[in-house]
Design a protein around this motif. Structure first.
Motif, PDB file in Angstrom:
ATOM      1  N   ALA A 385    -137.665  54.855   3.144  1.00 30.98           N
ATOM      2  CA  ALA A 385    -139.031  54.332   3.031  1.00 30.98           C
ATOM      3  C   ALA A 385    -139.169  53.207   2.017  1.00 30.98           C
ATOM      4  N   HIS A 386    -138.243  53.106   1.047  1.00 32.50           N
ATOM      5  CA  HIS A 386    -138.425  52.164  -0.055  1.00 32.50           C
ATOM      6  C   HIS A 386    -137.389  51.049  -0.132  1.00 32.50           C
ATOM      7  N   ALA A 387    -136.340  51.111   0.672  1.00 41.66           N
ATOM      8  CA  ALA A 387    -135.271  50.123   0.576  1.00 41.66           C
ATOM      9  C   ALA A 387    -135.326  49.101   1.697  1.00 41.66           C
ATOM     10  N   VAL A 388    -134.868  47.910   1.388  1.00 42.49           N
ATOM     11  CA  VAL A 388    -134.560  46.900   2.397  1.00 42.49           C
ATOM     12  C   VAL A 388    -133.121  46.461   2.146  1.00 42.49           C
ATOM     13  N   LEU A 389    -132.481  45.886   3.156  1.00 42.91           N
ATOM     14  CA  LEU A 389    -131.035  45.665   3.095  1.00 42.91           C
ATOM     15  C   LEU A 389    -130.651  44.198   3.268  1.00 42.91           C
ATOM     16  N   LEU A 390    -129.625  43.809   2.525  1.00 44.17           N
ATOM     17  CA  LEU A 390    -128.976  42.508   2.672  1.00 44.17           C
ATOM     18  C   LEU A 390    -127.557  42.725   3.177  1.00 44.17           C
ATOM     19  N   HIS A 391    -127.134  41.956   4.177  1.00 43.97           N
ATOM     20  CA  HIS A 391    -125.777  42.055   4.695  1.00 43.97           C
ATOM     21  C   HIS A 391    -124.788  41.461   3.699  1.00 43.97           C
ATOM     22  N   HIS A 392    -123.565  41.982   3.695  1.00 41.42           N
ATOM     23  CA  HIS A 392    -122.562  41.537   2.723  1.00 41.42           C
ATOM     24  C   HIS A 392    -122.235  40.052   2.808  1.00 41.42           C
ATOM     25  N   SER A 393    -122.492  39.430   3.957  1.00 38.34           N
ATOM     26  CA  SER A 393    -122.134  38.014   4.112  1.00 38.34           C
ATOM     27  C   SER A 393    -122.871  37.112   3.134  1.00 38.34           C
ATOM     28  N   VAL A 394    -124.099  37.487   2.734  1.00 34.19           N
ATOM     29  CA  VAL A 394    -124.838  36.622   1.807  1.00 34.19           C
ATOM     30  C   VAL A 394    -124.166  36.589   0.438  1.00 34.19           C
ATOM     31  N   PHE A 395    -123.331  37.577   0.160  1.00 27.13           N
ATOM     32  CA  PHE A 395    -122.642  37.636  -1.132  1.00 27.13           C
ATOM     33  C   PHE A 395    -121.345  36.827  -1.131  1.00 27.13           C
TER      34      PHE A 395
END
Length: 422
Positions: A385-395
């Motif tokens: 309910a509280h998290a959103v995600l970034l894919h590893h490629s942006v890193f």
């Protein structure tokens, strides 16, 4: 200040200049094209081809076993296939219960059904996103445990194994290639480690998987389970099939083809280099977000001494009425110009885990429903309910990219704190 400016989702200026692109995925290794070309011209496109020299599948198996610090690797066509035959290799009885964390991709549980067993969903620690030893100790009749390394954190497999008290612990390391726990690679901590090499994973060939283990007898059994009851011959002869019908168990065809294996051999050579870039950027983002109120990263155990980023959750403290994680993901996407997305719901509420929709699973589905009638998952529900995600490629970007992520997160968190979406 940027964080006080109108949100891009509402027509304000975005944090990131739209002229700046993000790293793409997947990234082909320098030797990938020549490796695929070599297989194309080799005359051996599968491990069931007549033997014409060392198979790429064998090359990858050796290299990945060495990478994970294990003695044996059995490649498969998918990560879910790896989980299925790992379960089958345990010799459990039909309908035995297997503990699975409630916050994971559906294959961690559906593979249990496919092996004729019943997944029992357990809550996760909301600070780490992973199954904790306490949740394992609370179960009294489980026959095995699947410990999932989730997003960018590793589960404490040694503590889980101790709590399981002799029950086999299988690592689902689909999101943890190259991660380490107290110096030991992900996949080497339990009875077996299962990996996925699907398109989005840090090590990918499009679709693929693998199981690693230190047990030579289990490795042979796993070969049969994934190759229609056949395993490799002790000695290979030019022109003959490399597999022999050993048939100590009933198997199926979950073999990795030679194209996928050759691509994995090439991609493995650049994996640690990519980890170095990603992990340095993650540590930078950690520092940049430290003073920001209202949003944080997962808590990582000091025992996890090497990261493997798959997805990076940004966890918001809360949302005002009428706003939820989907709004936050949309707002961040607008600020950054890259997809920010939400976690899937816990498996207890997932439309992808409804075994009663398959008639052949009816007896197992009945046990599953009965077992979960009164179970709750506050930790998994909180993260979902509280998290959103970034894919590893942006890193795979640089310091400026991390500054953009931190600025966008601070901007969105500020608007949430004010209870407004202006």
């Amino acid at each position: 200040m940027v964080r006080d400016a109108p949100l891009a989702v509402n027509g304000g200026a975005a944090v990131r200049d739209r002229g700046r692109s993000w790293p793409s995925w997947p990234v082909a290794a320098p030797g990938a094209s020549s490796a695929l070309e070599a297989v194309l011209r080799s005359g051996s496109w599968a491990i069931s081809s007549p033997y014409r020299g060392e198979l790429q599948e064998r090359r990858f198996a050796k290299a990945f076993a060495a990478y994970t610090g294990t003695r044996h690797c059995v490649p498969t066509d998918h990560g879910s296939s790896a989980l299925v035959i790992a379960m089958e290799s345990l010799g459990l009885d039909y309908g035995d219960p297997v503990l699975v964390p409630a916050l994971t991709w559906t294959a961690s549980a559906s593979a249990v059904f496919r092996a004729g067993l019943v997944p029992v969903l357990a809550d996760v620690d909301p600070a780490t996103g992973c199954l904790a030893a306490e949740a394992v100790a609370a179960e009294t009749d489980i026959a095995a445990v699947i410990a999932v390394h989730w997003a960018c954190n590793m589960a404490d497999v040694p503590a889980i194994a101790k709590a399981a008290d002799g029950v086999h612990v299988i690592e689902d390391a689909a999101q943890a290639h190259g991660g380490r726990w107290e110096g030991r690679p992900a996949g080497s901590l339990g009875t077996m480690g299962c990996f996925s090499m699907q398109h989005s994973k840090v090590l990918t060939c499009g679709e693929g998987g693998a199981i690693v283990t230190d047990d030579p007898e289990r490795a042979g059994l796993l070969e049969e389970l994934r190759a229609d009851s056949r395993r490799y011959r002790d000695s290979l002869v030019e022109g003959e099939l490399p597999l022999t019908e050993s048939a100590t168990t009933l198997g199926a065809n979950f073999c990795l083809d030679e194209f996928g294996a050759s691509l994995l051999v090439a991609q493995l050579e650049i994996l640690d280099e990519q980890h170095t870039v990603r992990n340095a950027n993650y540590e930078l983002l950690t520092r940049l977000l430290a003073p920001v109120t209202g949003v944080k990263l997962l808590t990582r155990s000091p025992s996890q001494d090497k990261l493997s980023l798959y997805e990076v959750p940004l966890v918001f403290e809360g949302f005002p009425e009428g706003i939820d994680k989907s709004w936050a993901a949309t707002a961040l996407t607008a600020e950054l110009g890259v997809r920010v997305y939400t976690p899937r719901p816990p498996l207890a509420r997932s439309r992808l885990l409804e075994p009663w929709r398959k008639s052949t699973l009816a007896p197992l589905a009945e046990q599953f429903v009965k077992r979960h009638a009164d179970r709750a998952y506050p930790g998994a529900d909180h993260l979902a309910a509280h998290a959103v995600l970034l894919h590893h490629s942006v890193f795979l970007g640089g310091e400026e990219d991390m500054a953009d992520i931190a600025a966008a997160a601070a901007k969105v968190a500020r608007h949430l704190e004010e209870g407004a979406t202006r």
